[in-house]
Write an enzyme that holds these catalytic residues in place. Structure first.
Site, short mmCIF file in Angstrom:
data_model
loop_
_atom_site.label_atom_id
_atom_site.label_comp_id
_atom_site.label_asym_id
_atom_site.label_seq_id
_atom_site.Cartn_x
_atom_site.Cartn_y
_atom_site.Cartn_z
N SER A 1 0.85 -1.19 0.00
CA SER A 1 0.00 0.00 0.00
C SER A 1 0.88 1.24 0.00
O SER A 1 2.06 1.18 -0.38
CB SER A 1 -0.94 -0.03 1.21
OG SER A 1 -1.93 0.96 1.09
N ASN A 2 0.35 2.35 0.42
CA ASN A 2 1.10 3.61 0.52
C ASN A 2 0.49 4.43 1.65
O ASN A 2 -0.57 4.09 2.16
CB ASN A 2 1.09 4.36 -0.83
CG ASN A 2 -0.33 4.73 -1.23
OD1 ASN A 2 -0.99 5.51 -0.57
ND2 ASN A 2 -0.83 4.12 -2.30
N PRO A 3 1.17 5.52 2.07
CA PRO A 3 0.73 6.24 3.28
C PRO A 3 -0.44 7.21 3.09
O PRO A 3 -0.72 8.00 4.00
CB PRO A 3 1.98 7.02 3.72
CG PRO A 3 3.01 6.77 2.71
CD PRO A 3 2.43 6.07 1.55
N ALA B 1 -4.76 7.43 -4.20
CA ALA B 1 -3.37 7.01 -4.43
C ALA B 1 -3.40 5.50 -4.66
O ALA B 1 -3.20 4.70 -3.74
CB ALA B 1 -2.52 7.37 -3.22
#
Ligand code: CTP
Length: 214
Positions: A24-26, A91
């Protein structure tokens, strides 16, 4: 006057290896969440497709929660035909594991060099059926922000792209403030100075309304 139907995506996506591990991403989803709130307050009929996020639902907004890029694409497809404007601020994870183990994998089962594959590009896929819809992308970059954003505007056949430098702590992924530039097809770049994500979301919706629906 017709009521504008606005479809917004926000948050990260999660691409699972097994039920408890993922890529995933933040992204916190805040920017898109505030855009959905601003869209509703502006009087638009609003659907928010939200990746995994701690953010609550918004009264008066149809919030659909999703996990992966594949889920996000299928929920967006359901609403896309009917919308006037898509604001794709999610995102989306660009890659996912090829293999999914449907129980919590034991340490020894985990492939240390897992095979990855690309997730669907949601915006690119939907842009093939653009018709008269207004398509707004986001470009999260840490370098050559405007140049890369312009490339995505062309490549994904967008009406505008919101360029966002995520390499700075004060305006990055999970921060409360943001600083954006909106690039139009004409090449015009509109600078929105640093402000809270809520304020920027309100300015952005007002700008999009003036530019595309007047
Ligand atoms: N996007 C999408 N589906 C993906 C990846 C991105 O719909 N699988 C959308 C994003 O929501 C955003 C725009 O495409 O509106 C640009 O996303 P970004 O992550 O900045 O760029 P990418 O197109 O993924 O390209 P790169 O990672 O090479 O910068």
């Amino acid at each position: 006057m017709k009521k504008i139907k606005c479809l917004i995506t926000a948050g990260p996506t999660r691409e699972h290896f097994d039920p408890v591990r993922y890529i995933s991403n933040p992204s916190s989803g805040k920017m898109g969440w505030f855009i959905a709130q601003a869209s509703k307050e502006f009087g638009w009929d609003t659907t928010l497709v939200l990746g995994p996020s701690a953010l609550p639902n918004i009264d008066g907004v149809n919030v659909e929660r999703v996990v992966s890029a594949e889920d996000m694409l299928s929920v967006c497809r359901k609403h896309f035909d009917d919308c006037h404007i898509l604001i794709m601020s999610a995102a989306v994870s660009d890659v996912r594991p090829k293999m999914f183990i449907n129980h919590k994998a034991k340490k020894n089962e985990i492939d240390l060099n897992p095979q990855l594959e690309r997730t669907p590009d949601i915006l690119l896929t939907l842009s093939k059926e653009k018709g008269n819809k207004v398509l707004i992308g986001f470009a999260a970059e840490t370098q050559n922000v405007l140049e890369y954003a312009k490339g995505k505007l062309e490549q994904k056949n967008l009406d505008a792209i919101v360029a966002n430098n995520v390499g700075q702590a004060s305006t990055g992924f999970a921060s409360d403030d943001n600083k954006i530039d909106v690039i139009l097809r004409t090449g015009e770049v509109i600078d929105f100075p640093q402000a809270s994500k809520k304020e920027l979301a309100n300015s952005l919706i007002k700008f999009l309304s003036d530019r595309f629906f007047k």
